[in-house]
Scaffold this motif. Structure first.
Motif, PDB file in Angstrom:
ATOM      1  N   HIS A 164       5.350  -5.978   9.126  1.00 54.24           N
ATOM      2  CA  HIS A 164       5.491  -7.213   8.134  1.00 54.24           C
ATOM      3  C   HIS A 164       6.911  -7.088   7.332  1.00 54.24           C
ATOM      4  O   HIS A 164       7.223  -5.844   7.242  1.00 54.24           O
ATOM      5  CB  HIS A 164       4.535  -7.506   7.292  1.00 54.24           C
ATOM      6  CG  HIS A 164       4.314  -6.101   6.431  1.00 54.24           C
ATOM      7  ND1 HIS A 164       4.821  -5.784   5.524  1.00 54.24           N
ATOM      8  CD2 HIS A 164       3.083  -5.311   6.690  1.00 54.24           C
ATOM      9  CE1 HIS A 164       4.187  -4.884   4.939  1.00 54.24           C
ATOM     10  NE2 HIS A 164       3.295  -4.356   5.776  1.00 54.24           N
ATOM     11  N   PHE A 165       7.554  -8.015   6.824  1.00 54.05           N
ATOM     12  CA  PHE A 165       8.846  -7.861   5.953  1.00 54.05           C
ATOM     13  C   PHE A 165       8.323  -7.082   4.624  1.00 54.05           C
ATOM     14  O   PHE A 165       7.024  -7.441   4.120  1.00 54.05           O
ATOM     15  CB  PHE A 165       9.231  -9.353   5.593  1.00 54.05           C
ATOM     16  CG  PHE A 165       9.679 -10.110   6.989  1.00 54.05           C
ATOM     17  CD1 PHE A 165      10.834  -9.496   7.642  1.00 54.05           C
ATOM     18  CD2 PHE A 165       9.104 -10.927   7.554  1.00 54.05           C
ATOM     19  CE1 PHE A 165      11.416 -10.023   8.752  1.00 54.05           C
ATOM     20  CE2 PHE A 165       9.399 -11.593   8.705  1.00 54.05           C
ATOM     21  CZ  PHE A 165      10.652 -11.281   9.472  1.00 54.05           C
ATOM     22  N   SER A 166       9.161  -6.747   3.941  1.00 54.26           N
ATOM     23  CA  SER A 166       8.772  -6.090   2.767  1.00 54.26           C
ATOM     24  C   SER A 166       9.836  -5.532   1.889  1.00 54.26           C
ATOM     25  O   SER A 166      11.035  -5.516   2.190  1.00 54.26           O
ATOM     26  CB  SER A 166       7.955  -4.536   2.830  1.00 54.26           C
ATOM     27  OG  SER A 166       8.826  -3.550   3.587  1.00 54.26           O
ATOM     28  N   ALA A 167       9.748  -5.568   0.361  1.00 53.76           N
ATOM     29  CA  ALA A 167      10.420  -5.261  -0.540  1.00 53.76           C
ATOM     30  C   ALA A 167      11.377  -4.052  -0.208  1.00 53.76           C
ATOM     31  O   ALA A 167      12.569  -3.446  -0.287  1.00 53.76           O
ATOM     32  CB  ALA A 167      10.186  -5.300  -2.065  1.00 53.76           C
ATOM     33  N   ILE A 168      10.106  -3.134   0.240  1.00 53.11           N
ATOM     34  CA  ILE A 168      10.935  -1.570   0.613  1.00 53.11           C
ATOM     35  C   ILE A 168      11.884  -1.533   1.722  1.00 53.11           C
ATOM     36  O   ILE A 168      13.023  -0.742   1.678  1.00 53.11           O
ATOM     37  CB  ILE A 168       9.626  -0.579   0.946  1.00 53.11           C
ATOM     38  CG1 ILE A 168      10.160   0.924   0.769  1.00 53.11           C
ATOM     39  CG2 ILE A 168       9.204  -0.965   2.195  1.00 53.11           C
ATOM     40  CD1 ILE A 168      10.279   1.262  -0.483  1.00 53.11           C
TER      41      ILE A 168
END
Lengths: 282, 319
Positions: free
Chosen positions: A133-137
């Motif tokens: 999934h997409f993530s800030a990290i």
């Protein structure tokens, strides 16, 4: 007209063209700033800093996007700049003339101008696909990769400016290179290295392309680094291309905020460098 | 007299090894990143490469419904927009560099130089939003009708300026790109011109040459390699620029003869479609586009760096 007159006329014509080119360049900068100011100031209000991005037609601000941009830029710098500084130290101190160093220097310069969207794809492949999934990290990592070449380059240049005598004195006292680097070279090159950090922050805080498919976007307040996070550039991209007037206004306000902060960062970096140079000249 | 404590010395040596190893691994990480980019792009693009083979780069079709993809339209858009950008930006950058090195009053030299560099610091998304809302309408209303009326009727060249004035399209993207790369090229050219030994220039002036003649016959031949390096660095940026182009290109996967028509570029296709791409082949085709862009820009930037490096070495031996 005689030959001399012809030469003078030709000279005048080209110099006029060169003046025109310069004025065009400056006019572009002025036009962009003027557009940002005239569209952006209208949207400036406290709501920008206290409310979340709204659904179409609703009222809102940019708080989540500002927060997300700040967090990811900060994380990007925290991850990227130590690597850049250490690698720059290696190039300047340990491997100054080695073959490996010249290869690294070359690759670093290539990375410095590589398209940022490619870096986005790279992080997508190695982080987003793995995590599922997409993530800030992931967004922060993409920004970190972009920050490394900038800090590496400035660190190496600044360490090379430190006078040989300082290094020799430290070595003569029996200090190992690591001690010399930490206690003599870094303090001597401090403002130069800080300039590199400012330039790196300026570079990555406006980046949009690498965040599109790493951090994605998030309409809501989120502090979860493991989830998609809103960020100013992607919000500007999405809102500016939308047909809704209030979204477009927010995009202009965001554009003004981002440009002003980046210009302030670049100018302060330049001022620090100028002070540094006048120090050395004195 | 101080005596060296052997334990202290041993500890120092360990710290030294750790620090050296840390700097070395950071330096090697830079190599790994570039290698990682190449490997991960090839891996991501593999399904598309295996499925379409070489025809991927020769076909114009881009159809998510039938799952058929070809890169010709984005390649065409990328190359043509960058060419337009270079045609406009290189002469202007040369003019700015000439102005800054030879004409500018010393008092204005720094402010104007800084202003040009600030233009380079403006993020690309700002150029995009400005291009869409300010530049495109201006081009649509004033420039494009003029081009259609006066240039469009010419033989050969006229083909490039046919059709309705959309505002957005290949030409507009090229103009925005030109403004974006202008400061990079101008700054590099200025730096290269500054490396020309003053004695050479003075000799030219001493023979009675005009400023332009000194520029054209002394400075330019001396800086040829560096100028080409700077131009190619600008080209590398133009080829890979994403956001500014995405706003104004119009995103149409087709090749039309006219520069006024909408088109697409490699990077804007990726930016627009990547998060919406469903199906492995679609995603993989977009990554294959990324791989193509990586190969093209890597070649251009590496050549540019090699040229600038050659100049640096030569400059070093002269000084």
């Amino acid at each position: 007209m005689n030959r001399r007159g012809l030469r003078k006329a030709k000279n005048g014509a080209f110099l006029l063209l060169s003046l025109l080119a310069t004025m065009t360049g400056l006019a572009c900068l002025a036009a962009i700033l003027w557009t940002l100011l005239s569209h952006g100031v209208a949207g400036m209000s406290w709501h920008l800093f206290t409310q979340m991005t709204p659904p179409p037609g609703g009222q809102g601000g940019l708080l989540n996007a500002l927060y997300g941009s700040a967090v990811m830029t900060l994380l990007g710098i925290l991850i990227g700049s130590p690597i850049g500084v250490l690698a720059g130290t290696y190039l300047a101190e340990y491997g100054r003339n080695s073959r490996l160093s010249s290869v690294i220097r070359f690759i670093n310069d290539v990375l410095l101008s590589a398209p940022s969207i490619i870096i986005g794809l790279f992080i997508y492949e190695i982080v987003v696909v793995r995590m599922g999934h997409f993530s800030a990290i992931a967004g922060a990592l993409a920004l970190a990769v972009l920050a490394i070449p900038v800090t590496l380059r400035t660190t190496e240049d600044m360490l090379n400016l430190v006078p040989m005598g300082m290094k020799d004195s430290s070595a003569a006292l029996g200090a190992y290179p690591w001690r010399t680097t930490l206690s003599v070279l870094y303090p001597a090159a401090r403002s130069g290295i800080v300039t590199g950090l400012l330039l790196a922050i300026a570079r990555i805080s406006g980046e949009t392309a690498p965040l599109l498919f790493t951090a994605l976007n998030n309409q809501f307040w989120s502090t979860d680094l493991n989830a998609p996070m809103a960020n100013l550039p992607v919000v500007i991209f999405q809102f500016a291309l939308s047909p809704y007037k209030d979204w477009q206004d927010l995009a202009w306000a965001g554009a003004l905020i981002i440009t002003v902060s980046i210009l302030v960062l670049s100018i302060s970096a330049r001022v620090i460098l100028a002070l540094l140079q006048s120090d050395r000249g004195a | 007299m101080a005596i060296i404590d052997p334990r202290h010395a041993a500890k120092q040596l360990i710290y030294e090894r750790i620090f050296r190893l840390a700097t070395l691994s950071a330096a090697i990480l830079v190599l790994l990143i570039l290698g990682g980019v190449a490997v991960s792009l090839v891996r991501g693009a593999w399904p598309a490469i295996a499925h379409f083979g070489f025809s991927f780069v020769t076909r114009e079709i881009w159809n998510p419904v039938t799952d058929e993809y070809g890169a010709l339209a984005p390649i065409y858009g990328t190359v043509v927009t960058s060419l337009i950008a270079m045609l406009l930006a290189v002469p202007a950058a040369f003019g700015i560099a000439l102005f800054l090195t030879e004409l500018c009053p010393p008092l204005l030299k720094r402010p104007i130089g800084v202003a040009v560099e600030l233009l380079a610091a403006v993020p690309s998304i700002i150029f995009g939003i400005w291009g869409l809302f300010v530049l495109a309408p201006v081009l649509q209303r004033y420039v494009q009708p003029w081009l259609i009326l006066h240039v469009g009727s010419l033989p050969l060249v006229g083909q490039l300026f046919k059709g309705p004035p959309f505002g957005i399209g290949i030409l507009t993207a090229g103009v925005v790109l030109a403004i974006m790369v202008l400061p990079f090229i101008a700054a590099t050219m200025r730096d290269v011109f500054d490396t020309v030994p003053p004695m050479l220039k003075e000799s030219g002036y001493g023979l009675g040459a005009t400023t332009w003649e000194v520029m054209w016959h002394v400075v330019v031949p001396h800086s040829r390699v560096g100028m080409v390096g700077g131009i190619m660095l600008g080209l590398g940026r133009a080829l890979g620029e994403t956001m500014a182009v995405t706003f104004v290109i119009g995103n149409a996967h087709r090749i039309s003869g006219s520069l006024l028509a909408p088109g697409t570029t490699i990077s804007s296709s990726i930016a627009n479609e990547f998060t919406e791409a469903v199906g492995d082949l679609y995603t993989s085709s977009l990554i294959a586009l990324g791989l193509l862009l990586f190969l093209i820009t890597f070649t251009v930037i590496a050549a540019a760096q090699a040229m600038l490096r050659r100049l640096e070495r030569r400059g070093g031996s002269v000084a």
